[in-house]
Design an enzyme around this catalytic site. Structure first.
Site, PDB file in Angstrom:
ATOM      1  CB  SER A 124     -93.680 -32.743 -11.231  1.00  0.00           C
ATOM      2  OG  SER A 124     -95.072 -32.641 -11.279  1.00  0.00           O
ATOM      3  CE1 TYR A 149     -92.848 -27.288 -14.177  1.00  0.00           C
ATOM      4  CE2 TYR A 149     -94.714 -28.788 -13.954  1.00  0.00           C
ATOM      5  CZ  TYR A 149     -93.575 -28.211 -13.437  1.00  0.00           C
ATOM      6  OH  TYR A 149     -93.128 -28.575 -12.185  1.00  0.00           O
ATOM      7  CE  LYS A 153     -89.996 -29.600 -13.173  1.00  0.00           C
ATOM      8  NZ  LYS A 153     -88.836 -29.232 -12.398  1.00  0.00           N
TER       9      LYS A 153
HETATM   10  P1  NAD Z   1     -90.604 -21.252  -7.654  1.00  0.00           P
HETATM   11  O1  NAD Z   1     -90.902 -20.580  -8.938  1.00  0.00           O
HETATM   12  O2  NAD Z   1     -91.113 -20.654  -6.408  1.00  0.00           O
HETATM   13  O3  NAD Z   1     -89.038 -21.475  -7.487  1.00  0.00           O
HETATM   14  C1  NAD Z   1     -88.183 -21.684  -8.593  1.00  0.00           C
HETATM   15  C2  NAD Z   1     -87.021 -20.728  -8.450  1.00  0.00           C
HETATM   16  O4  NAD Z   1     -86.123 -20.926  -9.553  1.00  0.00           O
HETATM   17  C3  NAD Z   1     -87.441 -19.258  -8.474  1.00  0.00           C
HETATM   18  O5  NAD Z   1     -86.852 -18.596  -7.370  1.00  0.00           O
HETATM   19  C4  NAD Z   1     -86.878 -18.734  -9.791  1.00  0.00           C
HETATM   20  O6  NAD Z   1     -86.520 -17.372  -9.698  1.00  0.00           O
HETATM   21  C5  NAD Z   1     -85.684 -19.655 -10.002  1.00  0.00           C
HETATM   22  N1  NAD Z   1     -85.274 -19.830 -11.401  1.00  0.00           N
HETATM   23  C6  NAD Z   1     -86.057 -20.151 -12.462  1.00  0.00           C
HETATM   24  N2  NAD Z   1     -85.307 -20.239 -13.574  1.00  0.00           N
HETATM   25  C7  NAD Z   1     -84.025 -19.960 -13.210  1.00  0.00           C
HETATM   26  C8  NAD Z   1     -82.794 -19.894 -13.913  1.00  0.00           C
HETATM   27  N3  NAD Z   1     -82.734 -20.075 -15.238  1.00  0.00           N
HETATM   28  N4  NAD Z   1     -81.672 -19.622 -13.226  1.00  0.00           N
HETATM   29  C9  NAD Z   1     -81.715 -19.411 -11.873  1.00  0.00           C
HETATM   30  N5  NAD Z   1     -82.853 -19.446 -11.158  1.00  0.00           N
HETATM   31  C10 NAD Z   1     -84.003 -19.733 -11.823  1.00  0.00           C
HETATM   32  O7  NAD Z   1     -91.121 -22.764  -7.792  1.00  0.00           O
HETATM   33  P2  NAD Z   1     -91.274 -23.876  -6.670  1.00  0.00           P
HETATM   34  O8  NAD Z   1     -92.721 -24.102  -6.464  1.00  0.00           O
HETATM   35  O9  NAD Z   1     -90.396 -23.568  -5.539  1.00  0.00           O
HETATM   36  O10 NAD Z   1     -90.731 -25.126  -7.481  1.00  0.00           O
HETATM   37  C11 NAD Z   1     -89.414 -25.606  -7.316  1.00  0.00           C
HETATM   38  C12 NAD Z   1     -89.219 -26.801  -8.217  1.00  0.00           C
HETATM   39  O11 NAD Z   1     -90.165 -27.810  -7.882  1.00  0.00           O
HETATM   40  C13 NAD Z   1     -89.426 -26.520  -9.693  1.00  0.00           C
HETATM   41  O12 NAD Z   1     -88.475 -27.275 -10.418  1.00  0.00           O
HETATM   42  C14 NAD Z   1     -90.819 -27.028  -9.966  1.00  0.00           C
HETATM   43  O13 NAD Z   1     -90.978 -27.405 -11.308  1.00  0.00           O
HETATM   44  C15 NAD Z   1     -90.858 -28.232  -9.047  1.00  0.00           C
HETATM   45  N6  NAD Z   1     -92.216 -28.617  -8.669  1.00  0.00           N
HETATM   46  C16 NAD Z   1     -93.048 -27.683  -8.118  1.00  0.00           C
HETATM   47  C17 NAD Z   1     -94.353 -28.030  -7.770  1.00  0.00           C
HETATM   48  C18 NAD Z   1     -95.308 -27.000  -7.223  1.00  0.00           C
HETATM   49  O14 NAD Z   1     -96.513 -27.218  -7.293  1.00  0.00           O
HETATM   50  N7  NAD Z   1     -94.842 -25.899  -6.654  1.00  0.00           N
HETATM   51  C19 NAD Z   1     -94.789 -29.359  -7.957  1.00  0.00           C
HETATM   52  C20 NAD Z   1     -93.907 -30.282  -8.500  1.00  0.00           C
HETATM   53  C21 NAD Z   1     -92.608 -29.904  -8.856  1.00  0.00           C
HETATM   54  C1  WQD Z   2    -105.555 -28.730  -7.922  1.00  0.00           C
HETATM   55  C2  WQD Z   2    -107.041 -29.016  -8.032  1.00  0.00           C
HETATM   56  C3  WQD Z   2    -108.075 -28.270 -10.081  1.00  0.00           C
HETATM   57  C4  WQD Z   2    -107.556 -24.021  -9.429  1.00  0.00           C
HETATM   58  C5  WQD Z   2    -100.323 -28.652 -10.908  1.00  0.00           C
HETATM   59  C6  WQD Z   2     -99.412 -29.135 -11.998  1.00  0.00           C
HETATM   60  C7  WQD Z   2     -98.540 -30.251 -11.495  1.00  0.00           C
HETATM   61  C8  WQD Z   2     -97.816 -29.841 -10.208  1.00  0.00           C
HETATM   62  C9  WQD Z   2     -98.736 -29.281  -9.196  1.00  0.00           C
HETATM   63  C10 WQD Z   2     -95.651 -28.957 -10.758  1.00  0.00           C
HETATM   64  C11 WQD Z   2    -107.447 -29.502  -9.425  1.00  0.00           C
HETATM   65  C12 WQD Z   2    -108.643 -27.534  -8.895  1.00  0.00           C
HETATM   66  C13 WQD Z   2    -107.520 -25.399  -9.251  1.00  0.00           C
HETATM   67  C14 WQD Z   2    -108.804 -23.347  -9.437  1.00  0.00           C
HETATM   68  C15 WQD Z   2    -109.903 -25.443  -9.058  1.00  0.00           C
HETATM   69  N1  WQD Z   2     -96.855 -28.805 -10.442  1.00  0.00           N
HETATM   70  N2  WQD Z   2    -108.691 -26.087  -9.069  1.00  0.00           N
HETATM   71  N3  WQD Z   2    -109.924 -24.099  -9.239  1.00  0.00           N
HETATM   72  O1  WQD Z   2    -103.344 -29.190 -11.582  1.00  0.00           O
HETATM   73  O2  WQD Z   2    -103.147 -30.832  -9.639  1.00  0.00           O
HETATM   74  O3  WQD Z   2    -101.137 -29.742 -10.512  1.00  0.00           O
HETATM   75  O4  WQD Z   2     -99.524 -28.241  -9.787  1.00  0.00           O
HETATM   76  O5  WQD Z   2     -95.054 -29.908 -11.105  1.00  0.00           O
HETATM   77  O6  WQD Z   2     -97.647 -30.551 -12.524  1.00  0.00           O
HETATM   78  O7  WQD Z   2    -100.194 -29.582 -13.086  1.00  0.00           O
HETATM   79  O8  WQD Z   2    -102.737 -28.398  -9.238  1.00  0.00           O
HETATM   80  O9  WQD Z   2    -103.419 -26.564  -7.762  1.00  0.00           O
HETATM   81  O10 WQD Z   2    -103.729 -26.310 -10.251  1.00  0.00           O
HETATM   82  O11 WQD Z   2    -105.184 -27.889  -9.013  1.00  0.00           O
HETATM   83  O12 WQD Z   2    -110.960 -26.068  -8.923  1.00  0.00           O
HETATM   84  O13 WQD Z   2    -108.891 -22.150  -9.619  1.00  0.00           O
HETATM   85  O14 WQD Z   2    -107.765 -27.797  -7.818  1.00  0.00           O
HETATM   86  O15 WQD Z   2    -109.071 -28.575 -10.994  1.00  0.00           O
HETATM   87  O16 WQD Z   2    -108.436 -30.465  -9.233  1.00  0.00           O
HETATM   88  P1  WQD Z   2    -102.707 -29.591 -10.340  1.00  0.00           P
HETATM   89  P2  WQD Z   2    -103.728 -27.189  -9.069  1.00  0.00           P
END
Ligand code: NAD
Ligand code: WQD
Length: 339
Positions: A124, A149, A153
């Site tokens: 991330s 969180y 990572k």
């Molecule tokens: P998500 O929660 O939709 O998907 C994660 C999946 O992992 C879920 O289906 C959950 O049931 C499964 N899971 C969690 N713990 C588990 C375990 N112990 N064993 C087996 N399955 C397990 O999340 P996502 O948005 O699809 O994110 C996928 C990956 O990308 C994650 O590692 C997340 O940290 C990373 N990521 C997500 C975002 C975002 O904003 N969505 C941003 C950056 C990084």
């Molecule tokens: C986006 C923008 C808020 C909600 C998070 C994690 C990051 C990554 C992605 C996994 C910001 C604004 C949000 C609301 C708002 N995840 N906002 N009102 O914080 O950039 O990133 O998700 O790795 O690690 O920190 O994403 O979607 O929460 O916010 O104004 O109700 O929207 O302030 O500027 P963020 P977000």
């Protein structure tokens, strides 16, 4: 190539399963459904016409992982499984470190024992911490994360670095996602979190569909052109295609974990997002400006040129596409996936 997707039933993993299948790979999914539902398998079948093998289990169960890797002759693992709510992680640090860090150790043990030498990690942009200057490049120092969180990572990136130093013949890839949103254009798969949403796009959906009174916009006094924070939103289908590009084309590195920023390279403010959503969908987003959310960065966006130069990948979809496809998913699935 047979690819195991841990957490493959989730938002990003399910889109990756589809894109991998479209490109001739054989995806297998392992998920414990802590934040997803088995119904996703029917939806993936609707899109691909294929039953993707789906195993129910936990990444902490190393023996089960090894059994799946061996019995199915898996050649690569894409590791999506994690708990992902920043806010929740502050109150549940032990659960987050156990699942995200110990869970990854369990997978690394399994791939090492079974000699599955291709591993891709869902990292991330949060690993760049709170002092990152945009556009962010992969060579910036990591750390300075502000919640369990994000730190989980960062810790996994350190563990991968040391694993790679010790076991050089493994290819480890870390994709640092920026802000994934959107949904498959079919509307069959999309984001359906069980935890209370805190991210912007899911909350826009809730505000527009009347499930919450209004969206709270966190601060309009940031030093940006309209005072609201800037992020690099990326369509989940583009993100999924980056995984296909990485597994196909990332050059083997004998020395280091291969890292790529996966973003569009363009930052949009919260207000720009709301305007684009309204223009694209014809819906009104009820909102009010409230105070800043602690921990929010003013702006962060990617320099994605390394992924373009080395993988030939770049994001193709626009902010309009992201809004349109998110709304299409929401209107077709107001309750998310069926139980
Ligand atoms: P998500 O929660 O939709 O998907 C994660 C999946 O992992 C879920 O289906 C959950 O049931 C499964 N899971 C969690 N713990 C588990 C375990 N112990 N064993 C087996 N399955 C397990 O999340 P996502 O948005 O699809 O994110 C996928 C990956 O990308 C994650 O590692 C997340 O940290 C990373 N990521 C997500 C975002 C975002 O904003 N969505 C941003 C950056 C990084
Ligand atoms: C986006 C923008 C808020 C909600 C998070 C994690 C990051 C990554 C992605 C996994 C910001 C604004 C949000 C609301 C708002 N995840 N906002 N009102 O914080 O950039 O990133 O998700 O790795 O690690 O920190 O994403 O979607 O929460 O916010 O104004 O109700 O929207 O302030 O500027 P963020 P977000």
């Amino acid at each position: 190539m047979k690819v195991l997707l841990t957490g493959g039933a989730g938002f990003i993993g399910s889109h990756c399963a589809v894109e991998l299948y479209n490109e001739g790979f054989e995806p297998y999914i392992l998920d414990n459904f802590v934040n997803s539902k088995p119904a996703v398998a029917d939806r993936i079948r609707k899109i691909t016409g294929k039953d993707i093998p789906l195993f129910e289990g936990d990444i902490l169960d190393t023996a089960y992982l090894e059994q799946i890797l061996e019995e199915n002759k898996i050649e690569a693992v894409m590791h999506f499984a994690a708990l992902k709510s920043v806010g929740e992680s502050v109150g549940m640090p032990l659960e987050y470190y156990k699942n995200n860090v110990a869970g990854t150790l369990s997978i690394l043990e399994a791939i090492k024992r079974c000699s599955v030498k291709n591993f891709l990690f869902s990292s991330s942009c949060t690993v760049y911490g709170e002092n990152a200057l945009s556009p962010v490049t992969e060579g910036l120092p990591l750390g300075g994360t502000t919640n369990p969180y994000g730190t989980s990572k960062f810790m996994v990136e350190l563990i991968l670095r040391d694993f790679k130093r010790a076991f050089k013949d493994f290819q480890l890839i870390s994709l640092r996602y920026f802000n994934p949103i959107g949904a498959h254009p079919s509307g069959h798969i999309g984001e359906d979190s069980r935890t209370k949403p805190t991210n912007l796009m899911p909350l826009i959906m809730k505000a527009v569909s009347g499930q919450i009174k209004e969206l709270s916009v966190f601060g309009n006094d940031y030093p940006t052109h309209d005072g609201t924070c800037i992020r690099d939103y990326i369509h989940v289908v583009d993100l999924a295609r980056a995984h296909v590009a990485a597994i196909k084309r990332a050059k083997f590195s004998p020395d280091e974990v291969v890292t790529y920023n996966i973003g569009t390279g363009h930052g949009f403010s919260v207000m720009e997002m709301l305007e684009t959503f309204e223009k694209t969908t014809g819906e009104t987003v009820p909102f009010k400006i409230v105070g800043r959310r602690p921990g929010d960065l003013t702006e962060i966006y990617a320099d994605p040129s390394k992924a373009l130069n080395e993988l030939g990948w770049k994001a193709e979809k626009t902010l309009e596409d992201m809004c349109k496809d998110s709304w299409n998913w929401q209107t077709l699935n107001p309750e998310g996936y069926p139980d």
